[in-house]
Design a protein around this motif. Structure first.
Motif, PDB file in Angstrom:
ATOM      1  N   THR A  62       0.828  -1.207   0.000  1.00  0.00           N
ATOM      2  CA  THR A  62       0.000   0.000   0.000  1.00  0.00           C
ATOM      3  C   THR A  62       0.863   1.257   0.000  1.00  0.00           C
ATOM      4  N   VAL A  65      -3.465   6.042   0.819  1.00  0.00           N
ATOM      5  CA  VAL A  65      -4.711   5.810   1.538  1.00  0.00           C
ATOM      6  C   VAL A  65      -5.458   7.137   1.547  1.00  0.00           C
ATOM      7  N   GLU A  66      -6.800   7.071   1.468  1.00  0.00           N
ATOM      8  CA  GLU A  66      -7.576   8.309   1.499  1.00  0.00           C
ATOM      9  C   GLU A  66      -8.840   8.125   2.326  1.00  0.00           C
ATOM     10  N   HIS A  67      -9.260   9.236   2.932  1.00  0.00           N
ATOM     11  CA  HIS A  67     -10.474   9.220   3.744  1.00  0.00           C
ATOM     12  C   HIS A  67     -11.311  10.450   3.402  1.00  0.00           C
ATOM     13  N   ILE A 135      -7.006   2.477   7.959  1.00  0.00           N
ATOM     14  CA  ILE A 135      -8.027   1.703   7.258  1.00  0.00           C
ATOM     15  C   ILE A 135      -9.163   1.331   8.211  1.00  0.00           C
ATOM     16  N   GLY A 138     -11.701   3.971   8.698  1.00  0.00           N
ATOM     17  CA  GLY A 138     -12.544   4.364   7.571  1.00  0.00           C
ATOM     18  C   GLY A 138     -11.819   4.765   6.301  1.00  0.00           C
ATOM     19  N   SER A 139     -10.506   4.764   6.307  1.00  0.00           N
ATOM     20  CA  SER A 139      -9.773   5.105   5.087  1.00  0.00           C
ATOM     21  C   SER A 139      -9.799   3.937   4.103  1.00  0.00           C
ATOM     22  N   SER A 140      -9.555   4.262   2.844  1.00  0.00           N
ATOM     23  CA  SER A 140      -9.502   3.254   1.791  1.00  0.00           C
ATOM     24  C   SER A 140      -8.156   3.310   1.101  1.00  0.00           C
ATOM     25  N   ILE A 141      -7.690   2.152   0.683  1.00  0.00           N
ATOM     26  CA  ILE A 141      -6.472   2.091  -0.116  1.00  0.00           C
ATOM     27  C   ILE A 141      -6.799   2.692  -1.472  1.00  0.00           C
ATOM     28  N   SER A 142      -5.885   3.513  -2.004  1.00  0.00           N
ATOM     29  CA  SER A 142      -6.146   4.138  -3.304  1.00  0.00           C
ATOM     30  C   SER A 142      -4.910   4.039  -4.193  1.00  0.00           C
TER      31      SER A 142
END
Length: 155
Positions: A62, A65-67, A135, A138-142
């Protein structure tokens, strides 16, 4: 356990990998079914070890990461030794979780109602658990396109 156990759905999608993992410990299907029935604690431990292996692999790969929330965005670039953050806050009633709000931000990144902050810090402890924590919150891998877009704008 370093992270958390994979969900039932995640185990199902990784069943072949899990079977190979068990095979490296000389555990076949028959023996695995016996362990699950007679030694549920041992089965749980095996599932936890496998989960940690999977999470470590995913987190090591990874880079971004974005939230997103209704009026803010936190974008992270996860390097080896440090993490870079771009925090964006919108100062009016907009919903960045909706396509219309997101498109407005991407078309008006330098608007007076947009505050952008940038920072870098070393990891507090280990890299992967810190990314995992983001993660879990609440963050997502981007792929990092949004981070790099804003990074170019403010550099």
């Amino acid at each position: 356990m370093k992270y958390r156990q994979l969900t039932k759905e995640q185990f199902e999608s990784l069943h072949e990998d899990f079977a190979r993992f068990l095979a490296t410990q000389s555990i076949d299907v028959k023996e695995w079914n016996q362990i699950k029935a007679e030694k549920p604690k041992v089965a749980e431990d095996e599932m936890n070890v496998f989960s940690d292996v999977v999470w470590d692999d995913v987190l090591t790969k990874t880079s971004y990461v974005e939230h997103f929330s209704k009026i803010s965005v936190n974008l992270f670039k996860c390097d080896t030794e440090e993490i870079h953050r771009i925090a964006i806050k919108i100062n009016w009633d907009i919903n960045l979780l909706e396509q219309k709000g997101f498109e407005w931000l991407m078309q008006n990144p330098m608007d007076d109602s947009v505050d952008i902050f940038k920072g870098t810090k070393p990891y507090n402890s280990e890299r992967n658990p810190e990314i995992f924590d983001l993660i879990e919150k609440g963050s997502s891998i981007s792929k990092g396109e949004i981070f790099e877009y804003f990074n170019r704008l403010i550099s």
